[in-house]
Design an enzyme around this catalytic site. Structure first.
Site, mmCIF file in Angstrom:
data_model
loop_
_atom_site.group_PDB
_atom_site.id
_atom_site.type_symbol
_atom_site.label_atom_id
_atom_site.label_comp_id
_atom_site.label_asym_id
_atom_site.label_seq_id
_atom_site.Cartn_x
_atom_site.Cartn_y
_atom_site.Cartn_z
ATOM 1 N N ASP A 122 -11.977 2.389 7.577
ATOM 2 C CA ASP A 122 -11.502 2.062 6.304
ATOM 3 C C ASP A 122 -12.122 0.414 6.040
ATOM 4 O O ASP A 122 -11.315 -0.467 5.580
ATOM 5 C CB ASP A 122 -10.218 1.946 6.417
ATOM 6 C CG ASP A 122 -9.263 2.032 4.898
ATOM 7 O OD1 ASP A 122 -10.259 2.199 4.076
ATOM 8 O OD2 ASP A 122 -8.209 1.816 4.682
ATOM 9 N N ALA A 125 0.932 -1.201 0.200
ATOM 10 C CA ALA A 125 -0.045 -0.043 0.033
ATOM 11 C C ALA A 125 0.805 1.349 0.139
ATOM 12 O O ALA A 125 2.124 0.945 -0.108
ATOM 13 C CB ALA A 125 -0.851 -0.033 1.115
ATOM 14 N N SER A 126 0.119 2.402 0.167
ATOM 15 C CA SER A 126 0.979 3.704 0.006
ATOM 16 C C SER A 126 1.762 3.762 1.243
ATOM 17 O O SER A 126 2.802 4.613 1.321
ATOM 18 C CB SER A 126 0.187 4.807 -0.348
ATOM 19 O OG SER A 126 -0.913 4.794 0.896
#
Length: 510
Positions: free
Chosen positions: A285, A131-132
């Protein structure tokens, strides 16, 4: 302090990327866009090949990790970017190319402060997800437990805060343009994103959030939070229990495994309501990639970097609003908005109730598949404009999560009716929290706390007004008149003072 020219350069560079993906088309066409901002948009797309269909998620992904987080934040603000844009941005789920093992391995050892072999029997070099912010590797601890090891990307903090610095600069200038931009508060959007990101960049905070959520969800045993391995967790490394399950995004696999999708969708909605309304602390999330179906039908969640928190007063308002919409009591819903200060007092409660009825009535009793969510949201945003409602920062994450949960539940069971699913839980919580028994209990607790403070109150009074000491009381003194003479002050005894001085002098001389 970043130079102004640096901000302009970054914005133009990002603008070109957005323009190439068609992500600036709606902003340029929107009649509410201030002329100055429209000129900047035109400059950014000058000479670029603009696709006929905008690709918003692709555009933000192309800009890198910080832009992905910004895109996820904007997905919570369909009133700011539009419903179509927000829906497209919801697909941003941090998927990025993984870092090579020769970069990740030193990062793990540096983050844990000791060699990998002292803590793990084995660790897979190929990550199961990237992921980022971080990437995740499967591993087995020295005592034989299967775990997931989350590693913060080296240097990611600098990248993020450089970009956020420019986002803040740009948002501040957008608000000075006034009008709709000022009401929508873009600076608040960036500040919210900054807080979310700061929390995600400290993996100990994520571990603490997971631990707190697990404690709060003990009343929902069908919703599982993986255990934290605190001995192998630091600010840059997070180690948790490994979750073996089927992603809720894989509907065919769920059906093949024999899962009851309607029951699973209901379980998910109930778990979210438990978090948001009963506990006031929720996983913000909850997209399909972060939710798994276990073999026994329970749902497990991962990735607790973004969490939302709502105080009790706001939760009571939220529950009453939801229940009012479920039952069609629009007058009470309108009154709550005024009590909470969401609608300025100069507006009329009855008019606001009528506006809510126009939005809510067409949606009641329908399955999600039969609802026009876009039309409903558009109507709600028109209400916010008509009644001068400003963005409520404490509800931004909740709004985003509600949209996500609705999407996941609908994907599991298109015929689910979210109103009917939510009604029993909301009704029970309101009864427990606002019913007669709850009111009596709250009053008893308040009064007992007041009684407990009485001794401290008495001590404070005694300290302010102490008992007289051993010296006798002072005799009365003559009053003094203050007379201003020229530029300074002179003091004189008035009346009897002169006579007393004369009498004393006569006695001493005679």
């Amino acid at each position: 302090m970043t130079a102004t020219l640096t901000h302009y350069w970054r914005i133009l560079k990002w603008g070109r990327t957005l323009a190439r993906h068609g992500a600036l088309i709606e902003l340029e066409r929107n009649p509410r866009t201030p002329p100055r901002l429209r000129r900047v948009v035109r400059l950014a797309r000058f000479g670029a090949r603009v696709p006929a269909t905008p690709r918003y998620a692709e555009a933000f992904a192309a800009l890198g990790p910080a832009a992905i987080k910004l895109g996820q934040t904007l997905a919570t603000r369909p009133d700011l970017v539009g419903e179509d844009v927000a829906q497209d941005l919801l697909s941003l789920q941090d998927a990025l190319p993984p870092l090579p093992w020769d970069v990740v391995c030193p990062a793990i050892e540096s983050g844990l402060g000791q060699p990998i072999e002292r803590l793990f029997q084995s660790i897979e070099e190929t990550p199961v997800g990237a992921a980022s912010i971080a990437q995740v590797h499967r591993a087995i601890t020295t005592d034989g437990r299967r775990v997931a090891v989350k590693v913060l990307r080296p240097g990611v903090e600098t990248q993020f805060f450089d970009a956020i610095d420019t986002y803040e600069w740009a948002a501040a200038r957008m608000e000075t343009m006034g009008g709709e931009l000022k009401r929508l508060r873009p600076r608040l959007v960036i500040e919210t994103m900054k807080r979310w990101t700061a929390r995600e960049l400290d993996l100990r905070r994520e571990a603490a959030s997971a631990s707190e959520l697990a404690q709060g969800m003990e009343a929902e045993p069908d919703f599982v939070i993986p255990a934290i391995d605190w001995q192998r967790t630091t600010s840059k490394i997070l180690t948790t229990e490994w979750i073996d399950g089927i992603k809720l995004s894989n509907r065919p696999a769920l059906i093949a495994a024999g899962h009851d999708l309607h029951a699973m969708a209901t379980r998910l909605v109930r778990a979210f309501l438990r978090q948001a309304i009963a506990e006031g602390f929720f996983h913000a999330d909850m997209h399909q990639g972060n939710l798994f179906a276990l073999s026994d039908g329970r749902i497990a969640a991962i990735d607790f970097g973004i969490m939302g928190r709502i105080d009790r007063r706001a939760r009571v308002w939220l529950a009453e609003i939801l229940y009012g919409l479920i039952t069609g009591d629009y007058k009470r819903v309108a009154e709550i908005h005024f009590e909470a200060g969401y609608v300025p007092a100069h507006h009329n409660v009855a008019e606001f109730a009528t506006a809510l009825r126009a939005v809510g009535e067409p949606m009641r009793g329908l399955a999600v598949k039969d609802m026009s969510v876009g039309m409903m949201l558009d109507s709600l945003f028109n209400i916010t404009r008509d009644f001068d409602m400003e963005t409520q920062p404490h509800l931004l994450l909740l709004q985003k999560t509600m949209v996500m949960v609705e999407g996941v539940a609908t994907a599991l069971d298109p015929d689910i009716n979210l109103w009917e699913t939510a009604a029993p839980f909301v009704r029970g919580w309101i009864r427990d929290e606002l019913g007669p028994e709850a009111m009596v209990a709250d009053r008893i607790i308040t009064d007992l706390r007041t009684l407990a403070r009485l001794p401290d109150l008495i001590r404070n009074i005694e300290a302010r007004y102490p008992a007289p000491g051993g010296a006798p009381p002072s005799p009365p003194l003559p009053e003094i008149a203050v007379v201003r003479v020229g530029g300074g002050w002179r003091y004189a005894l008035v009346g009897i003072a002169g006579g007393l001085v004369g009498a004393a002098s006569a006695l001493l001389l005679g």
